[in-house]
Design a protein around this motif. Structure first.
Motif, mmCIF file in Angstrom:
data_model
loop_
_atom_site.group_PDB
_atom_site.id
_atom_site.type_symbol
_atom_site.label_atom_id
_atom_site.label_comp_id
_atom_site.label_asym_id
_atom_site.label_seq_id
_atom_site.Cartn_x
_atom_site.Cartn_y
_atom_site.Cartn_z
ATOM 1 N N VAL A 1 0.873 -1.233 -0.029
ATOM 2 C CA VAL A 1 0.133 0.046 0.089
ATOM 3 C C VAL A 1 0.948 1.257 0.110
ATOM 4 C CG1 VAL A 1 -1.706 1.220 1.434
ATOM 5 C CG2 VAL A 1 -1.884 -1.026 0.971
ATOM 6 N N ILE A 2 1.973 0.931 0.799
ATOM 7 C CA ILE A 2 2.751 2.335 0.800
ATOM 8 C C ILE A 2 3.399 2.384 -0.448
ATOM 9 C CG2 ILE A 2 5.018 3.297 2.006
ATOM 10 C CD1 ILE A 2 4.229 1.762 4.449
ATOM 11 N N VAL A 3 3.961 1.351 -0.989
ATOM 12 C CA VAL A 3 4.710 1.626 -2.439
ATOM 13 C C VAL A 3 3.645 2.096 -3.362
ATOM 14 C CG1 VAL A 3 5.794 0.061 -4.374
ATOM 15 C CG2 VAL A 3 6.475 -0.139 -2.010
ATOM 16 N N LEU A 4 2.593 1.579 -3.427
ATOM 17 C CA LEU A 4 1.598 2.123 -4.302
ATOM 18 C C LEU A 4 1.075 3.613 -4.301
ATOM 19 C CD1 LEU A 4 -0.765 -0.922 -4.516
ATOM 20 C CD2 LEU A 4 0.620 -0.122 -6.361
ATOM 21 N N PHE A 5 1.216 3.975 -3.026
ATOM 22 C CA PHE A 5 0.947 5.323 -2.834
ATOM 23 C C PHE A 5 2.193 6.265 -3.282
ATOM 24 C CE2 PHE A 5 2.094 8.691 0.554
ATOM 25 C CZ PHE A 5 1.190 9.628 0.089
ATOM 26 N N LEU A 6 3.268 5.870 -3.042
ATOM 27 C CA LEU A 6 4.533 6.434 -3.492
ATOM 28 C C LEU A 6 4.665 6.615 -4.928
ATOM 29 C CD1 LEU A 6 7.237 5.634 -0.847
ATOM 30 C CD2 LEU A 6 6.350 7.923 -1.590
ATOM 31 N N SER A 7 4.512 5.079 -5.428
ATOM 32 C CA SER A 7 4.667 5.250 -6.971
ATOM 33 C C SER A 7 3.557 6.024 -7.648
ATOM 34 C CB SER A 7 4.410 3.771 -7.429
ATOM 35 O OG SER A 7 5.182 2.781 -6.838
ATOM 36 N N GLY A 8 2.120 6.179 -7.250
ATOM 37 C CA GLY A 8 1.577 7.210 -7.743
ATOM 38 C C GLY A 8 1.775 8.791 -7.669
ATOM 39 N N MET A 9 2.472 8.908 -6.397
ATOM 40 C CA MET A 9 2.951 10.463 -6.476
ATOM 41 C C MET A 9 4.207 10.641 -7.293
ATOM 42 S SD MET A 9 1.599 12.016 -3.671
ATOM 43 C CE MET A 9 2.846 12.932 -2.648
ATOM 44 N N LEU B 1 4.882 12.329 -14.891
ATOM 45 C CA LEU B 1 4.204 12.648 -16.081
ATOM 46 C C LEU B 1 3.599 14.087 -16.112
ATOM 47 C CD1 LEU B 1 2.581 8.954 -15.950
ATOM 48 C CD2 LEU B 1 4.228 9.515 -17.331
ATOM 49 N N ARG B 2 3.133 14.233 -15.133
ATOM 50 C CA ARG B 2 2.376 15.741 -15.078
ATOM 51 C C ARG B 2 3.209 17.039 -15.173
ATOM 52 N NH1 ARG B 2 -2.967 16.179 -11.857
ATOM 53 N NH2 ARG B 2 -2.901 18.165 -13.071
ATOM 54 N N THR B 3 3.606 16.986 -13.838
ATOM 55 C CA THR B 3 4.467 18.189 -13.752
ATOM 56 C C THR B 3 5.622 18.285 -14.506
ATOM 57 O OG1 THR B 3 3.721 17.692 -11.452
ATOM 58 C CG2 THR B 3 5.184 19.915 -11.711
ATOM 59 N N LEU B 4 6.262 17.391 -14.325
ATOM 60 C CA LEU B 4 7.947 17.502 -15.106
ATOM 61 C C LEU B 4 7.555 17.421 -16.648
ATOM 62 C CD1 LEU B 4 10.076 15.006 -13.476
ATOM 63 C CD2 LEU B 4 10.475 17.159 -13.964
ATOM 64 N N HIS B 5 6.555 16.527 -17.162
ATOM 65 C CA HIS B 5 6.323 16.693 -18.753
ATOM 66 C C HIS B 5 6.033 18.148 -18.909
ATOM 67 C CE1 HIS B 5 5.602 14.812 -22.272
ATOM 68 N NE2 HIS B 5 4.208 15.264 -22.396
ATOM 69 N N LYS B 6 5.002 18.838 -18.093
ATOM 70 C CA LYS B 6 4.725 20.024 -18.651
ATOM 71 C C LYS B 6 5.868 21.019 -18.652
ATOM 72 C CE LYS B 6 -0.108 20.377 -17.071
ATOM 73 N NZ LYS B 6 -1.037 20.725 -15.745
ATOM 74 N N ASP B 7 6.484 20.894 -17.457
ATOM 75 C CA ASP B 7 7.722 21.733 -17.181
ATOM 76 C C ASP B 7 8.733 21.630 -18.356
ATOM 77 O OD1 ASP B 7 6.839 22.553 -14.948
ATOM 78 O OD2 ASP B 7 8.315 21.608 -13.607
ATOM 79 N N ILE B 8 9.206 20.421 -18.881
ATOM 80 C CA ILE B 8 9.999 20.177 -19.927
ATOM 81 C C ILE B 8 9.506 20.740 -21.020
ATOM 82 C CG2 ILE B 8 11.309 18.265 -21.165
ATOM 83 C CD1 ILE B 8 11.279 17.009 -18.414
ATOM 84 N N ALA B 9 8.178 20.447 -21.440
ATOM 85 C CA ALA B 9 7.715 20.895 -22.685
ATOM 86 C C ALA B 9 7.632 22.552 -22.701
ATOM 87 C CB ALA B 9 6.180 20.322 -22.571
ATOM 88 N N ARG B 10 7.305 23.078 -21.611
ATOM 89 C CA ARG B 10 7.378 24.621 -21.353
ATOM 90 C C ARG B 10 8.755 25.254 -21.804
ATOM 91 N NH1 ARG B 10 4.993 25.389 -16.964
ATOM 92 N NH2 ARG B 10 6.666 25.913 -15.768
ATOM 93 N N TYR B 11 9.674 24.546 -20.953
ATOM 94 C CA TYR B 11 11.087 25.124 -21.101
ATOM 95 C C TYR B 11 11.589 24.887 -22.517
ATOM 96 C CZ TYR B 11 11.414 25.041 -15.873
ATOM 97 O OH TYR B 11 11.239 25.317 -14.911
ATOM 98 N N ASN B 12 11.371 23.910 -23.165
ATOM 99 C CA ASN B 12 11.716 23.530 -24.435
ATOM 100 C C ASN B 12 11.299 24.500 -25.607
ATOM 101 O OD1 ASN B 12 13.868 21.733 -23.554
ATOM 102 N ND2 ASN B 12 12.459 19.982 -24.025
ATOM 103 N N GLN B 13 10.122 25.071 -25.317
ATOM 104 C CA GLN B 13 9.353 26.001 -26.390
ATOM 105 C C GLN B 13 9.757 27.297 -26.110
ATOM 106 O OE1 GLN B 13 5.121 25.183 -25.457
ATOM 107 N NE2 GLN B 13 5.383 23.121 -26.341
ATOM 108 N N CYS C 1 12.891 22.405 -6.798
ATOM 109 C CA CYS C 1 11.805 23.459 -7.045
ATOM 110 C C CYS C 1 11.915 24.627 -6.132
ATOM 111 C CB CYS C 1 10.252 22.998 -7.186
ATOM 112 S SG CYS C 1 9.955 21.816 -8.354
ATOM 113 N N ALA C 2 12.520 24.427 -5.180
ATOM 114 C CA ALA C 2 12.416 25.463 -4.265
ATOM 115 C C ALA C 2 14.082 26.333 -4.320
ATOM 116 C CB ALA C 2 12.421 25.017 -2.492
ATOM 117 N N GLU C 3 14.722 25.766 -5.414
ATOM 118 C CA GLU C 3 15.975 26.132 -5.886
ATOM 119 C C GLU C 3 17.104 25.834 -4.826
ATOM 120 O OE1 GLU C 3 15.770 30.309 -7.226
ATOM 121 O OE2 GLU C 3 13.527 30.300 -7.347
#
Length: 609
Positions: free
Chosen positions: A255-263, A269-281, A528-530
């Protein structure tokens, strides 16, 4: 008719109330000194096992009733006799247990516990004590006749039942599948020719004068067609009520592993993918000026850490421990290191650790070089001697205490020399070879250049400061293992058999995943907090699991164990510190490499101007 002889061997005696095991002969029982004792492997010697031949010897299928082994006489007016008797009393007071072996099988004492279950203990007590207030301690509760106040009851007779399985169509005849024992106490009217009659044999606490003990045994043979020779250990292991809790432990960890894996998956997939796409544009300079988050620190993220020498040494030793643990557990899962192969687990671990000096030297040297270090001689010497030296120094001090207490777990001088020879003559040269190849290789290529001037880190919120992150990081990995940890500590300190290596291997894999994911998660938040100081933080975040392990071991000592005496307490905490250090290096190394992979991955897919 020809009877084949069945030999019974005796092992060291131990107690759940003391960490000090003693050899069989220390208690002045009947002993056999004409036959040669079997040789022990390194693992057995390290665990204090001392297997010796015994005077208990019987012929196959030839029953014996009340057969005398020997009679021991003590005169309390003679100081040597008084000391022997006092030591025997101390053994009964601390509930020391015999461990006998027939055909490499433990001789078990089976008795009923709650819910109609039967528990088969691979040991049985020397005797027991009834207090001055008339309270029966330990094994004295089994017999209502044990009611004399302030008296020690001695189990001077054993009923041995040997179960065998007849093999048809083979030359061998029969195989032994179980050996069970029932300890009893008889006063005997005549100690020179005992008849196993009368009430129980007891010794008053303040006894003076002559005291005699006759040791006797009875043996009978029972044919058992149900038990196969290959599964003859099952009746001992099945009586230990573990399996349901094990499944609960695995489910809890998953259960702990699934929770962490989901996070982690969400971030990837979401945050990083968006970040990378935005930075590269971002094409224009104005857009680039508005960089934020982890992209801002790309010029500092691969800056060498402070104390890079120490970190590289820890990571080298951690890699050595990681591979050793993985291979040992893998062999254990395949059944090579079962309880039947006494000492095999420890022998395998020590030999693997010695042979894995090369990866330790290689990893430490390669990372040290990538951190910009040039003192390669210091690096390789520290990798060879720092962590193994701390463990050996702790172990040596513990050995001195055991030696001072006269315990069988005190390592003989010859074995100590052999371990030092393995370390200095095999492990150290292999570490040097690994370090040579590590330094010969080019440094690790980073995906982004490091700026010459370090970037200033902005003021951090409480949650992104180093300490809160490190303390939080160890909670989840510890949550995955603490149930399994209970059984491992039980097997070490309460002398219960540990055989569930399949479960342990699964928990090992879960621990690796949890340490990696928890560290990656916290690493991302800090970037992210630099804050680009991720190297030591990633090592300490998952390494902090060892601090929780230490806290749990202290809780286990006070809540579950009945250990008494200063020497036993020092030994418990001394050995626990060794385990905590090894666990710290092991988990810290997993966290660092997971974070190293993550950082390299995210900065390699971003276009940097």
């Amino acid at each position: 008719m020809f009877y084949s002889t069945i030999e019974l061997f005796v092992n060291r005696l131990d107690s759940v109330e003391s960490v000090l095991p003693y050899e069989y002969t220390a208690f002045d029982f009947c002993f056999e000194n004409t036959r040669k004792r079997p040789s022990e492997n390194l693992g057995q010697v390290l665990f204090g096992e001392r297997i010796e031949p015994s005077p208990y010897e019987f012929q196959f299928k030839k029953a014996a009733v009340c057969k005398k082994v020997c009679t021991k006489a003590y005169d309390t007016n003679i100081s040597s006799d008084k000391n022997k008797l006092d030591f025997l009393k101390k053994g009964m007071l601390l509930n020391y247990q015999h461990h006998w072996i027939v055909d490499n099988m433990p001789v078990t004492w089976c008795y009923d516990v709650e819910d109609g279950q039967k528990f088969c203990n691979p040991g049985f007590p020397i005797g027991c004590y009834v207090t001055e207030g008339g309270r029966a301690k330990d094994a004295c509760v089994v017999n209502s006749n044990f009611n004399e106040k302030d008296a020690f009851y001695i189990f001077n007779h054993v009923d041995i039942t040997i179960h065998y399985h007849v093999i048809e169509n083979e030359q061998l005849g029969a195989r032994l599948v179980a050996a069970k024992i029932e300890p009893k106490s008889y006063a005997n009217s005549d100690d020179e020719s005992p008849d196993c009659s009368g009430g129980p044999k007891f010794l008053k606490s303040k006894h003076s004068g002559i005291f005699k003990i006759s040791y006797t045994y009875s043996v009978n043979f029972v044919e058992d067609k149900k038990i196969r020779w290959a599964s003859r250990w099952d009746y001992i292991l099945e009586s230990m009520p573990h399996t349901n809790i094990q499944w609960f432990s695995i489910m809890n960890s998953l259960v702990i592993v699934l929770f962490l894996s989901g996070m982690v998956a969400m971030i990837m997939l979401r945050t990083l993918h968006k970040d990378i796409a935005r930075y590269n544009q971002m094409d224009s300079v104005e857009d680039a000026q508005e960089e934020f988050g982890w992209k801002l620190v790309h010029g500092d993220v691969f800056r060498p850490p402070r104390k890079g020498m120490l970190l590289s040494v820890f990571l080298g030793s951690g890699t050595q421990i990681f591979i050793m643990t993985f291979v040992t557990l893998f062999f254990a899962c395949l059944g090579f290191l079962s309880p039947a192969n006494r000492g095999a687990l420890m022998t395998c671990a020590v030999v693997l650790w010695v042979l894995l000096g090369t990866p330790a030297g290689y990893v430490a040297a390669r990372l040290y070089k990538s951190f910009g270090g040039e003192k390669w001689k210091t690096n390789v010497l520290l990798t060879s001697f720092l962590c193994p030296g701390v463990v050996f120094a702790d172990f040596f001090v513990m050995n001195l205490i055991l030696w001072g207490e006269g315990s069988s777990a005190a390592m003989p001088f010859g074995t100590l020399v052999a371990i030092l020879a393995l370390w200095f003559c095999i492990s150290v040269p292999l570490t040097f070879i690994g370090a040579y190849f590590g330094f010969k290789r080019a440094g690790i290529e980073h995906p982004v250049r490091t700026n010459q001037i370090p970037r200033q880190i902005p003021e951090q919120s409480f949650y992104t400061k180093p300490l809160p992150g490190i303390v939080m990081g160890g909670i989840l990995p510890f949550g995955c293992i603490f149930i399994q940890l209970f059984f491992i500590l039980n097997s070490i300190w309460s002398h219960q058999m540990y055989y569930m290596f399949g479960f342990l291997f699964l928990v090992f894999i879960i621990l690796v995943i949890t340490c990696s994911e928890a560290t990656i998660l916290l690493c991302y938040f800090h970037l992210c907090a630099e804050d680009y100081h991720w190297q030591w933080r990633s090592f300490l975040t998952s390494g902090f699991t060892a601090v929780y392990f230490l806290v749990y071991a202290i809780h286990y000592f006070f809540s579950k164990l009945q250990i008494t005496g200063l020497a036993s307490t020092i030994l418990y905490f001394g050995y626990t510190m060794i385990m905590a250090l090894i666990f710290f290096l092991f988990t810290g190394t997993i966290g660092f490499f997971a974070c190293f992979w993550f950082v390299t991955k995210i900065y390699s897919v971003v276009k940097v101007d």
